[in-house]
Scaffold this motif. Sequence first.
Motif, PDB file in Angstrom:
ATOM      1  N   ASP A 140      59.832  32.307   3.211  1.00 45.69           N
ATOM      2  CA  ASP A 140      58.520  32.625   2.620  1.00 45.69           C
ATOM      3  C   ASP A 140      58.360  32.019   1.236  1.00 45.69           C
ATOM      4  O   ASP A 140      57.901  32.675   0.288  1.00 45.69           O
ATOM      5  CB  ASP A 140      58.314  34.142   2.556  1.00 45.69           C
ATOM      6  CG  ASP A 140      58.243  34.778   3.940  1.00 45.69           C
ATOM      7  OD1 ASP A 140      58.026  34.038   4.931  1.00 45.69           O
ATOM      8  OD2 ASP A 140      58.420  36.001   4.044  1.00 45.69           O
ATOM      9  N   GLY A 141      58.739  30.741   1.128  1.00 42.93           N
ATOM     10  CA  GLY A 141      58.569  30.034  -0.132  1.00 42.93           C
ATOM     11  C   GLY A 141      59.438  30.541  -1.265  1.00 42.93           C
ATOM     12  O   GLY A 141      59.077  30.397  -2.443  1.00 42.93           O
ATOM     13  N   GLY A 142      60.590  31.121  -0.923  1.00 40.27           N
ATOM     14  CA  GLY A 142      61.495  31.620  -1.959  1.00 40.27           C
ATOM     15  C   GLY A 142      61.118  32.989  -2.485  1.00 40.27           C
ATOM     16  O   GLY A 142      61.577  33.392  -3.567  1.00 40.27           O
ATOM     17  N   ALA A 143      60.343  33.745  -1.695  1.00 37.74           N
ATOM     18  CA  ALA A 143      59.835  35.044  -2.150  1.00 37.74           C
ATOM     19  C   ALA A 143      60.924  36.075  -2.404  1.00 37.74           C
ATOM     20  O   ALA A 143      60.715  37.031  -3.153  1.00 37.74           O
ATOM     21  CB  ALA A 143      58.842  35.592  -1.122  1.00 37.74           C
ATOM     22  N   TYR A 144      62.116  35.890  -1.811  1.00 36.55           N
ATOM     23  CA  TYR A 144      63.141  36.930  -1.895  1.00 36.55           C
ATOM     24  C   TYR A 144      64.334  36.539  -2.772  1.00 36.55           C
ATOM     25  O   TYR A 144      65.326  37.264  -2.827  1.00 36.55           O
ATOM     26  CB  TYR A 144      63.624  37.286  -0.477  1.00 36.55           C
ATOM     27  CG  TYR A 144      62.473  37.494   0.461  1.00 36.55           C
ATOM     28  CD1 TYR A 144      61.692  38.637   0.382  1.00 36.55           C
ATOM     29  CD2 TYR A 144      62.122  36.513   1.401  1.00 36.55           C
ATOM     30  CE1 TYR A 144      60.599  38.812   1.221  1.00 36.55           C
ATOM     31  CE2 TYR A 144      61.038  36.685   2.236  1.00 36.55           C
ATOM     32  CZ  TYR A 144      60.273  37.829   2.139  1.00 36.55           C
ATOM     33  OH  TYR A 144      59.185  38.000   2.954  1.00 36.55           O
TER      34      TYR A 144
END
Length: 273
Positions: free
Chosen positions: A167-171
């Motif tokens: 998710d685009g580096g969300a975590y």
Amino acid sequence: MKRRALLGWGLAAAAWGGGARAATLAQVRERGRLIVGLYEDMPPFNVKGKGIDVELGQALAEAIGVKFSPLPFNADENMADDLRNMVWKGHYLGYGPADVLMHVPVDRPLIEATPQARIFGPYYRERVMLARRVDELPVLDNLSQLGSRKVAVPGQTLAGWLMIGADGGAYREQLLTQWKDGCEAARALQRGEVAAAAGLASELEAVLAGDAAYRIEPLPSPRAPREGWAAGMAVKRDATGLAEALQEALNGLAQSGRVGEIFAKYKVVWRPA
């Protein structure tokens, strides 16, 4: 490489006759032992001489009527290096090649890129999974349901890369990436340090299987390989007879239930490839 490790490899090379050529089936039977290449420190497949690949290698050797002779080694930079060192050429430190290497991806591009080796005998289908505490995360249909909870991931692995980029580096800010493998990540989950842990199915199951407090399911990410990948064996290209004998032995062990028993001993669900 540390001097102590070099000494260990020197002793191994001496024990196997250093630089010995990969053998044909007739040579293996005349010698009376099958030299099996095993990845070192790969739980639950081989840790200090114990694990799934160790026992499967023993069973294969017995099935073709010879003794089992393990040759553990540390993984190199990539699979092509491992196949060169352990299957068709031998390591520059003087050990190898083995007669057969375990845990080789049965992958078409790898097969085509390595004409010196014969890759065959898929015996397990691996995939990336996510384990979670059921009381804290009763449902996890997508990664956004993690909220801000901490997740243990082995950073330098496929599971780690998938989670870091999800998710685009969300975590990224909630990932604890210091673990070397999924077994260590699963133990962090057991200790209550995180709410979830990512890793390979075999790693997570070896630690958590059978405990109703945890659920292990496929990583809910579109980037994760849905069907996983097959792990098999490799011999030198011209060792056709040996490959055929090992394939026949593997088929017999699978049909008799022995392969499933070996996986179950280490709490891993056997997923035939």
